[in-house]
Each structure stands twice: as structure tokens, then as C-alpha cells.
Design a protein around this motif. Structure first.
Motif, PDB file in Angstrom:
ATOM      1  N   LEU A 163      64.092  34.818  38.267  1.00 28.51           N
ATOM      2  CA  LEU A 163      64.838  35.405  39.333  1.00 28.51           C
ATOM      3  C   LEU A 163      65.988  34.259  39.394  1.00 28.51           C
ATOM      4  CD1 LEU A 163      62.108  36.407  41.976  1.00 28.51           C
ATOM      5  CD2 LEU A 163      63.205  37.835  40.076  1.00 28.51           C
ATOM      6  N   ASP A 164      67.152  34.847  39.109  1.00 27.09           N
ATOM      7  CA  ASP A 164      68.257  33.957  39.170  1.00 27.09           C
ATOM      8  C   ASP A 164      68.906  33.531  40.351  1.00 27.09           C
ATOM      9  OD1 ASP A 164      69.014  33.020  36.226  1.00 27.09           O
ATOM     10  OD2 ASP A 164      69.065  35.134  36.034  1.00 27.09           O
ATOM     11  N   ILE A 180      60.156  32.549  39.840  1.00 29.49           N
ATOM     12  CA  ILE A 180      59.626  33.364  38.888  1.00 29.49           C
ATOM     13  C   ILE A 180      58.570  34.293  39.395  1.00 29.49           C
ATOM     14  CG2 ILE A 180      58.139  33.283  36.407  1.00 29.49           C
ATOM     15  CD1 ILE A 180      59.341  30.525  36.051  1.00 29.49           C
ATOM     16  N   MET A 181      58.839  35.541  39.055  1.00 28.87           N
ATOM     17  CA  MET A 181      57.850  36.486  39.431  1.00 28.87           C
ATOM     18  C   MET A 181      57.453  37.471  38.468  1.00 28.87           C
ATOM     19  SD  MET A 181      58.797  38.982  42.778  1.00 28.87           S
ATOM     20  CE  MET A 181      59.050  37.933  44.118  1.00 28.87           C
ATOM     21  N   TYR A 204      48.972  33.228  34.761  1.00 29.05           N
ATOM     22  CA  TYR A 204      48.140  34.344  34.717  1.00 29.05           C
ATOM     23  C   TYR A 204      46.702  33.824  34.261  1.00 29.05           C
ATOM     24  CZ  TYR A 204      52.054  37.793  34.411  1.00 29.05           C
ATOM     25  OH  TYR A 204      53.086  38.571  34.939  1.00 29.05           O
ATOM     26  N   ASP A 205      46.430  32.952  33.551  1.00 30.56           N
ATOM     27  CA  ASP A 205      45.324  32.350  33.022  1.00 30.56           C
ATOM     28  C   ASP A 205      44.803  31.599  34.033  1.00 30.56           C
ATOM     29  OD1 ASP A 205      43.014  31.545  32.011  1.00 30.56           O
ATOM     30  OD2 ASP A 205      44.034  31.142  30.034  1.00 30.56           O
ATOM     31  N   ASP A 206      43.903  31.742  34.965  1.00 30.00           N
ATOM     32  CA  ASP A 206      43.505  31.058  35.920  1.00 30.00           C
ATOM     33  C   ASP A 206      42.533  29.740  35.532  1.00 30.00           C
ATOM     34  OD1 ASP A 206      44.707  32.701  37.898  1.00 30.00           O
ATOM     35  OD2 ASP A 206      43.229  33.886  38.500  1.00 30.00           O
ATOM     36  N   LEU A 260      53.855  33.272  39.074  1.00 31.79           N
ATOM     37  CA  LEU A 260      54.654  33.084  40.205  1.00 31.79           C
ATOM     38  C   LEU A 260      54.942  31.828  40.223  1.00 31.79           C
ATOM     39  CD1 LEU A 260      55.317  34.716  42.873  1.00 31.79           C
ATOM     40  CD2 LEU A 260      53.654  33.134  43.990  1.00 31.79           C
ATOM     41  N   ALA A 261      56.239  31.369  40.741  1.00 35.12           N
ATOM     42  CA  ALA A 261      56.748  30.008  40.872  1.00 35.12           C
ATOM     43  C   ALA A 261      57.621  29.801  41.694  1.00 35.12           C
ATOM     44  CB  ALA A 261      57.207  29.358  39.484  1.00 35.12           C
ATOM     45  N   GLN A 262      57.200  28.904  42.722  1.00 37.79           N
ATOM     46  CA  GLN A 262      58.047  28.651  43.935  1.00 37.79           C
ATOM     47  C   GLN A 262      58.727  27.306  44.026  1.00 37.79           C
ATOM     48  OE1 GLN A 262      55.121  29.929  47.045  1.00 37.79           O
ATOM     49  NE2 GLN A 262      56.872  31.443  47.494  1.00 37.79           N
ATOM     50  N   VAL A 263      60.022  26.915  44.593  1.00 37.24           N
ATOM     51  CA  VAL A 263      60.458  25.769  44.639  1.00 37.24           C
ATOM     52  C   VAL A 263      60.553  25.606  46.172  1.00 37.24           C
ATOM     53  CG1 VAL A 263      62.262  24.290  44.364  1.00 37.24           C
ATOM     54  CG2 VAL A 263      61.868  26.229  42.550  1.00 37.24           C
TER      55      VAL A 263
END
Lengths: 68, 286
Positions: free
Chosen positions: B180-181, B174-175, B224-226, B210-213
Motif C-alpha cells: 500500500l503506497d 502490506i495487505m 501466510y505460512d504460520d 500483513l505488515a505494519q510500520v
């Protein structure tokens, strides 16, 4: 807590571990890791079968614990 | 045509031309600038600059010169790709400065390197004792690269764990709140899985910056909300803890039971579980 119910709890944890390992075997990207998780999963299946047997015996020997 | 207009047109054309030329020259020129390439770069820039301002130079002369100056390095690069001898001639050889822990004074002299400069270069690499260096070589581009003695080399994971679990590169899925497929598919996962994971953490896709696997299929996210606290993925640690608990339980039952048969069964499975924990612990620890 009776012995039978304790062992049943352990059986439940084992099933959870089995599911967790299966999940990791499917989602891991590295082949060695996949294989390790898969083998571990198979071993937990053996243990689960053993423990199930034992619970059957416990319930047979002490019917008052049956189904608890 | 007024002079300023001619200058403007020339400048713009040359800018575009230079842009194309730098594209052709490629990335290698940037990272590994040999002295020759450095000079060529400056000269091309100089010619272009003069050409755009000095209207006394005809465009024909300028373009010919610039083409020669910029295409010659391309030709040299092509040739040196093919021929090792030519490559050595063009790019130069590396010079060994320290071998088997001993400084080679002859080579220092040949490269016009003083001991002070050598020490300075070593210090740049965080080496303050020449005795710690097994091998040092001056590369054609002027860098000094060193190999430390075995006992002075930094500790690596391989030194501590003989067979560390391999790790693949994480994928960004996710960006800016958009899924992002392509990387998701590369991990063998889908939108359904991602949705499920996000629901587990209790966040909506729109709020994810942002999300990473990672290579074990664990999702790490940044919102977004820290101010919102997000728990780190715990699944692997929990799984390891559960395995250890079951192992301990089985040992406990083995001690508690009076039946010999049951004792054997529990002990056998406890040791199986022990082996299992040992096998998967390196994979589950981080």
C-alpha cells in the motif's frame, strides 16, 4: 588483545551506535523522539572524536600497536 | 398487474427508500440512541413494513408519513446542534448520582432509580464498593459513568514514567501481499526501504499477509505460512545494549590506564555515555 585494539573496537561500536541513532532519528514519526535521537547522535560524534584522538596518542606512544 | 408483482415493486422501492433515509440519519443514531430516536426508528420500520404488505394503503399516504417520521429527527438534530437550550430539552440532562463520594438520594428518586439498580450499574463497571466512587453520573442515554477516587484509579503509564515517549499510530503497509503506497508515503518511506527491510528478514512481498510500520520505523510482519518463525525487530534493543557496553568499556579503560590525561578523557566520555543511555532508554526499551 592490546589496549589499542580494544579501544579501536570500542570506536567501531560507537560508530555503529552513531549510525543506529541516525537511522532512528530519520525514521521516527514523533518530533520529540526525532530530536532526542538527533541530539544523542551529536553527543556520540563528540565521543567518537575524543576516542579517535586517544587512539592517535596511543599509536604515537606505542608505535608497535600502529595499525592493528 | 398481479398483486404479488405490486407487492414486490412496493417492497423494493421502500427498501431503497429506507436505505437512503438511514444513510441521511447517519452514524450518530447508531451509537447514541436516545429514547425518542429509538421510538422513531421502530415506527419508521413499522410504517415501511405495513406499507409494503398492505395494498389498501395508498403510496401517497405511506410516503408522506414515512418522510415526516424520518425527516423530523433530522430537523431536530440540526436544530439541537445550533442551540444548547433546545439540545437540553430534546436530549435531556445528565443526573448526578454520587458527588464527593456521597450518594444523592434526591436525584435517585427523581430518576426512579432504586439503590439496587444503582449498585447493579456500579458492578457493571467493576465497582463493588460505593466508597471507592468519587463521582457518578447518569447520562441522558441511560449509561452510568463513574469517576473513581484517585487512590482507586488504575495505574497509567504517566504515573510511572513522568514523560513517556509519545507513540503515533502504526501504518499498515502490506495487505494480502500487496504494497500500500499511500500509508508508506505517509511515514516518509518508500518501496525501496520496504524491500530492504523484507530482504533483511528474508521474505518475499507475495508471502506477506500483513505488515505494519510502527512510529520508530520498525517493521512487523505476518506471513501466510504460520509455520515460519519471524524474529521480532531487535534493532532498538541491540542499540541500547551496544550503548551500555561502550559505556562500561570506557569506564574500564579509565580504571586501567596509568596516564592521568587519558583517565580524565575516558571518565568524561563514560559519564557522557551514561547520560545518553538514560536519555534514550525510554525510547529504546520497547
Amino acid at each position: 588483545m592490546t589496549v589499542a585494539s580494544q579501544v579501536k573496537q570500542t570506536l567501531a561500536s560507537l560508530k555503529g551506535i552513531h549510525a543506529g541513532l541516525q537511522q532512528l532519528a530519520l525514521t521516527s514519526q514523533d518530533e520529540t523522539a526525532q530530536r532526542t535521537f538527533h541530539e544523542a547522535m551529536l553527543v556520540t560524534e563528540e565521543i567518537i572524536a575524543d576516542i579517535k584522538n586517544r587512539i592517535g596518542r596511543l599509536e604515537f606512544e606505542e608505535p608497535q600497536y600502529h595499525g592493528k | 398487474m398481479p398483486i404479488w408483482l405490486e407487492t414486490a415493486i412496493r417492497s423494493i422501492c421502500i427498501l431503497i427508500g429506507l436505505f437512503v433515509i438511514t444513510r441521511i440519519l447517519g452514524k450518530k443514531q447508531l451509537s447514541k440512541l436516545s429514547f425518542f430516536e429509538y421510538i422513531v426508528g421502530i415506527t419508521v420500520g413499522d410504517i415501511a413494513g405495513t406499507m409494503s404488505v398492505d395494498l389498501g394503503i395508498s403510496l401517497q399516504e405511506g410516503i408522506t408519513s414515512i418522510l415526516i417520521w424520518s425527516l423530523f429527527p433530522v430537523a431536530v438534530a440540526r436544530l439541537s446542534l445550533r442551540n444548547k437550550k433546545f439540545r437540553d430539552f430534546v436530549e435531556g440532562n445528565s443526573t448526578v448520582f454520587i458527588k464527593n463520594g456521597k450518594i444523592l438520594e434526591e436525584n435517585l428518586k427523581r430518576e426512579k432509580y432504586t439503590v439496587d439498580e444503582l449498585l447493579e450499574q456500579l458492578r457493571k463497571k467493576d465497582v463493588f464498593r460505593v466508597a471507592d466512587v468519587e463521582f457518578a453520573v447518569l447520562e441522558p442515554n441511560g449509561d452510568l459513568n463513574i469517576l473513581l477516587k484517585r487512590e482507586k484509579q488504575p495505574l497509567t503509564v504517566g504515573d510511572v514514567f513522568p514523560n513517556p515517549p509519545r507513540e503515533k499510530e502504526p501504518q499498515t503497509v502490506i495487505m494480502d501481499g500487496m504494497i500500500l503506497d499511500e500509508p508508506l508515503a505517509a511515514m516518509g518511506l518508500g518501496r525501496g526501504w520496504l524491500k530492504e527491510q523484507l530482504d533483511k528478514q528474508g521474505v518475499a512481498v507475495e508471502n506477506v499477509f500483513l505488515a505494519q510500520v510502527d512510529s520508530y520505523g520498525q517493521l512487523t510482519i505476518d506471513l501466510y505460512d504460520d509455520k515460519i518463525q519471524i524474529a521480532e525487530p531487535q534493532e532498538k534493543k541491540l542499540l541500547l545494549a551496544a550503548m551500555k557496553k561502550v559505556q562500561a568499556d570506557l569506564e574500564l579503560y579509565a580504571l586501567q590506564t596509568n596516564s592521568e590525561e587519558a583517565k580524565a578523557l575516558y571518565e568524561r566520555n563514560a559519564s557522557k555515555m551514561q547520560e545518553l543511555v538514560q536519555k534514550v532508554e525510554p525510547l529504546l526499551r520497547n
